[in-house]
Design an enzyme around this catalytic site. Sequence first.
Site, PDB file in Angstrom:
ATOM      1  N   HIS A  15       0.861  -1.189   0.000  1.00  0.00           N
ATOM      2  CA  HIS A  15       0.000   0.000   0.000  1.00  0.00           C
ATOM      3  C   HIS A  15       0.895   1.237   0.000  1.00  0.00           C
ATOM      4  CE1 HIS A  15      -3.144   2.843   1.050  1.00  0.00           C
ATOM      5  NE2 HIS A  15      -3.991   1.899   0.694  1.00  0.00           N
ATOM      6  N   ASP A  19      -7.866  -5.289  -0.035  1.00  0.00           N
ATOM      7  CA  ASP A  19      -8.374  -6.184  -1.084  1.00  0.00           C
ATOM      8  C   ASP A  19      -8.046  -7.640  -0.864  1.00  0.00           C
ATOM      9  OD1 ASP A  19      -7.503  -3.425  -2.880  1.00  0.00           O
ATOM     10  OD2 ASP A  19      -9.535  -4.227  -2.970  1.00  0.00           O
TER      11      ASP A  19
HETATM   12  C1  SDX Z   1      -6.158   0.001  -3.038  1.00  0.00           C
HETATM   13  O1  SDX Z   1      -4.275   4.502  -2.294  1.00  0.00           O
HETATM   14  C2  SDX Z   1      -5.299   3.925  -1.632  1.00  0.00           C
HETATM   15  O2  SDX Z   1      -5.687   4.382  -0.638  1.00  0.00           O
HETATM   16  C3  SDX Z   1      -5.897   2.696  -2.346  1.00  0.00           C
HETATM   17  C4  SDX Z   1      -6.899   1.893  -1.552  1.00  0.00           C
HETATM   18  C5  SDX Z   1      -8.166   2.687  -1.319  1.00  0.00           C
HETATM   19  O3  SDX Z   1      -8.893   2.358  -0.372  1.00  0.00           O
HETATM   20  O4  SDX Z   1      -8.510   3.542  -2.203  1.00  0.00           O
HETATM   21  O5  SDX Z   1      -6.337   1.505  -0.284  1.00  0.00           O
HETATM   22  C6  SDX Z   1      -7.313   0.631  -2.323  1.00  0.00           C
HETATM   23  O6  SDX Z   1      -5.911   0.312  -4.193  1.00  0.00           O
HETATM   24  C7  SDX Z   1      -5.274  -0.966  -2.268  1.00  0.00           C
HETATM   25  C8  SDX Z   1      -4.066  -1.499  -3.132  1.00  0.00           C
HETATM   26  C9  SDX Z   1      -4.578  -2.625  -4.037  1.00  0.00           C
HETATM   27  N1  SDX Z   1      -3.518  -2.993  -5.009  1.00  0.00           N
HETATM   28  C10 SDX Z   1      -2.883  -4.184  -4.921  1.00  0.00           C
HETATM   29  O7  SDX Z   1      -3.046  -5.004  -4.016  1.00  0.00           O
HETATM   30  C11 SDX Z   1      -1.935  -4.471  -6.096  1.00  0.00           C
HETATM   31  C12 SDX Z   1      -0.607  -5.042  -5.557  1.00  0.00           C
HETATM   32  N2  SDX Z   1       0.080  -3.941  -4.844  1.00  0.00           N
HETATM   33  C13 SDX Z   1       1.100  -3.209  -5.537  1.00  0.00           C
HETATM   34  O8  SDX Z   1       0.940  -3.100  -6.909  1.00  0.00           O
HETATM   35  C14 SDX Z   1       1.576  -1.954  -4.788  1.00  0.00           C
HETATM   36  O9  SDX Z   1       1.874  -2.349  -3.522  1.00  0.00           O
HETATM   37  C15 SDX Z   1       0.671  -0.739  -4.743  1.00  0.00           C
HETATM   38  C16 SDX Z   1       0.211  -0.340  -6.092  1.00  0.00           C
HETATM   39  C17 SDX Z   1      -0.497  -0.981  -3.852  1.00  0.00           C
HETATM   40  C18 SDX Z   1       1.524   0.405  -4.132  1.00  0.00           C
HETATM   41  O10 SDX Z   1       2.489   0.725  -5.052  1.00  0.00           O
HETATM   42  P1  SDX Z   1       3.658   1.770  -4.668  1.00  0.00           P
HETATM   43  O11 SDX Z   1       3.347   2.530  -3.428  1.00  0.00           O
HETATM   44  O12 SDX Z   1       3.965   2.543  -5.911  1.00  0.00           O
HETATM   45  O13 SDX Z   1       4.832   0.826  -4.259  1.00  0.00           O
HETATM   46  P2  SDX Z   1       6.039   0.461  -5.223  1.00  0.00           P
HETATM   47  O14 SDX Z   1       5.511  -0.065  -6.507  1.00  0.00           O
HETATM   48  O15 SDX Z   1       6.971   1.610  -5.233  1.00  0.00           O
HETATM   49  O16 SDX Z   1       6.690  -0.785  -4.439  1.00  0.00           O
HETATM   50  C19 SDX Z   1       7.751  -0.593  -3.502  1.00  0.00           C
HETATM   51  C20 SDX Z   1       8.545  -1.906  -3.557  1.00  0.00           C
HETATM   52  C21 SDX Z   1       9.002  -2.276  -4.976  1.00  0.00           C
HETATM   53  O17 SDX Z   1      10.147  -3.093  -4.850  1.00  0.00           O
HETATM   54  P3  SDX Z   1      11.649  -2.335  -5.006  1.00  0.00           P
HETATM   55  O18 SDX Z   1      11.597  -1.622  -6.334  1.00  0.00           O
HETATM   56  O19 SDX Z   1      11.706  -1.402  -3.817  1.00  0.00           O
HETATM   57  O20 SDX Z   1      12.629  -3.484  -4.959  1.00  0.00           O
HETATM   58  O21 SDX Z   1       7.712  -2.997  -3.122  1.00  0.00           O
HETATM   59  C22 SDX Z   1       7.537  -3.919  -4.191  1.00  0.00           C
HETATM   60  C23 SDX Z   1       7.893  -3.187  -5.469  1.00  0.00           C
HETATM   61  O22 SDX Z   1       8.342  -4.084  -6.462  1.00  0.00           O
HETATM   62  N3  SDX Z   1       6.114  -4.296  -4.180  1.00  0.00           N
HETATM   63  C24 SDX Z   1       5.656  -5.543  -4.343  1.00  0.00           C
HETATM   64  C25 SDX Z   1       4.259  -5.446  -4.187  1.00  0.00           C
HETATM   65  N4  SDX Z   1       3.917  -4.174  -3.950  1.00  0.00           N
HETATM   66  C26 SDX Z   1       5.081  -3.466  -3.947  1.00  0.00           C
HETATM   67  N5  SDX Z   1       6.295  -6.710  -4.600  1.00  0.00           N
HETATM   68  C27 SDX Z   1       5.489  -7.801  -4.704  1.00  0.00           C
HETATM   69  N6  SDX Z   1       4.144  -7.805  -4.568  1.00  0.00           N
HETATM   70  C28 SDX Z   1       3.496  -6.647  -4.314  1.00  0.00           C
HETATM   71  N7  SDX Z   1       2.176  -6.624  -4.175  1.00  0.00           N
END
Ligand code: SDX
Length: 428
Positions: A306, A363
């Site tokens: 998140h 989720d």
């Molecule tokens: C919602 O914003 C809100 O408030 C949203 C929400 C709401 O109520 O409106 O809470 C609802 O959208 C919840 C999120 C649902 N999405 C998912 O579950 C999809 C999977 N999650 C990711 O795609 C991700 O965690 C996000 C999109 C939720 C957040 O993305 P960020 O903040 O841009 O984080 P990032 O991509 O910069 O990740 C940081 C690191 C990265 O690794 P490094 O580059 O540091 O090595 O964490 C890793 C990412 O690769 N990472 C994950 C991951 N999420 C982040 N690795 C594996 N699996 C994951 N799910």
Amino acid sequence: MSEIATLNLDGKSIQLPVTVGSENEKGIDISKLRAETGYITLDNGFGNTGACKSNITFIDGEKGILRYRGFSIEDLCENSSFVETAYLLIHDYLPSPDELAKFSALLTRYSMLHEDMRNFYSLFPRGAHPMNILGTMVNALSSFYPSVDANSMTDDIDVTAARLISKIRTIAAFSYKKSTGKPFVNPSRDASYCENFLNMMFWSPVNGYELDPEHVKAMNLLLILHADHEQNCSTSTVRLVGSSHANLYASISSGISALWGPLHGGANQAVLEMLERIYEEGGDIQKFIDMAKDKSNPFRLSGFGHRVYKNFDPRSKIIKDICRSILEKQAGQQPLLDIALRLEEAVLKDDYFASRKLYPNVDFYSGLIYKAMGFPVEMFTVLFAIGRMPGWIAHWKEMVNDPAARIGRPRQIYTGSTLRKYEPVSKR
Ligand code: SDX
């Protein structure tokens, strides 16, 4: 004495005021930065950038705090209803019995769809995704209620809000019936918000439908938990579109499109598909964990991570409890719940995720509940949209009523070609 940030640039130093919120969040106000320095800031994904001040929702991502208008999500789930919480988000106070009764009566009054809108369903192909139908139908509302603009909609905010909060339920249920080829079920004047929705979804002339009080309670809680979340992607979209003074229906329709993405509201559908894939491929969760850690693999664990919550998502804790109580009765769901529990346990122990503060989000468990209640996976994000509707309306209203609000127009740093001369095609 208010705090000042000092910026030293090109041998000059400028003072930038610091804004402090009611929960002591601090923001450097850069609204004069470009005029005074010629510089702008750059913040990919706006992770460090506040788009506005807001009185609606407070989140503390480190402490796992979520409050709507100062009321904790735990308190509201324990004591309130979705309709009452919707009123709170839009008006910033809990309604009196009379106000709540009037708002509920408006929801009943505006629960039907214009007959011409029902005809739209016959024009969608059978496999049309319900989120596609939802966004289209909500946008079409501005054709059926043409006298809508920012002023008229805020003047009649209860009517406007009731129209959207009530009709989105009917539109959603009709899109499900359309996908199954079954007859639409009209809303009833005697049922509560959630009872009505479940009945429109699952009642049929030959099978009827017996409301399960546990499902009605779970639906209420899930809608409360999804009702707002400050400046998330879809709410920011509603605000940005609304900042051009597009009407509320058009602004909400754009929010629905943003919510559809699997990184946002579409994640609840993606979680179920991921759990089913793990189950079909033999239940080897470590294989999927390793894929998610492999930088050369675009796969991510849906339902984890998140932008704001870097400790735990308070909603997922509440949803996990609801999930257990619903699924205990649903023997068939156990394999997916078992996989979800094993996956959560393994992820929480794995340093890759712990070091990146990746925890189950809202989720991760919600889809399991929806599936156990009989919803098809394509409807999961629609359920998220039904919950988020009051939040979208509250933010649009806050922005439209803010005298300091301006049309949203971010800047950029250009990195393309510098000046080039046109060459006729004969010379290329
Ligand atoms: C919602 O914003 C809100 O408030 C949203 C929400 C709401 O109520 O409106 O809470 C609802 O959208 C919840 C999120 C649902 N999405 C998912 O579950 C999809 C999977 N999650 C990711 O795609 C991700 O965690 C996000 C999109 C939720 C957040 O993305 P960020 O903040 O841009 O984080 P990032 O991509 O910069 O990740 C940081 C690191 C990265 O690794 P490094 O580059 O540091 O090595 O964490 C890793 C990412 O690769 N990472 C994950 C991951 N999420 C982040 N690795 C594996 N699996 C994951 N799910």
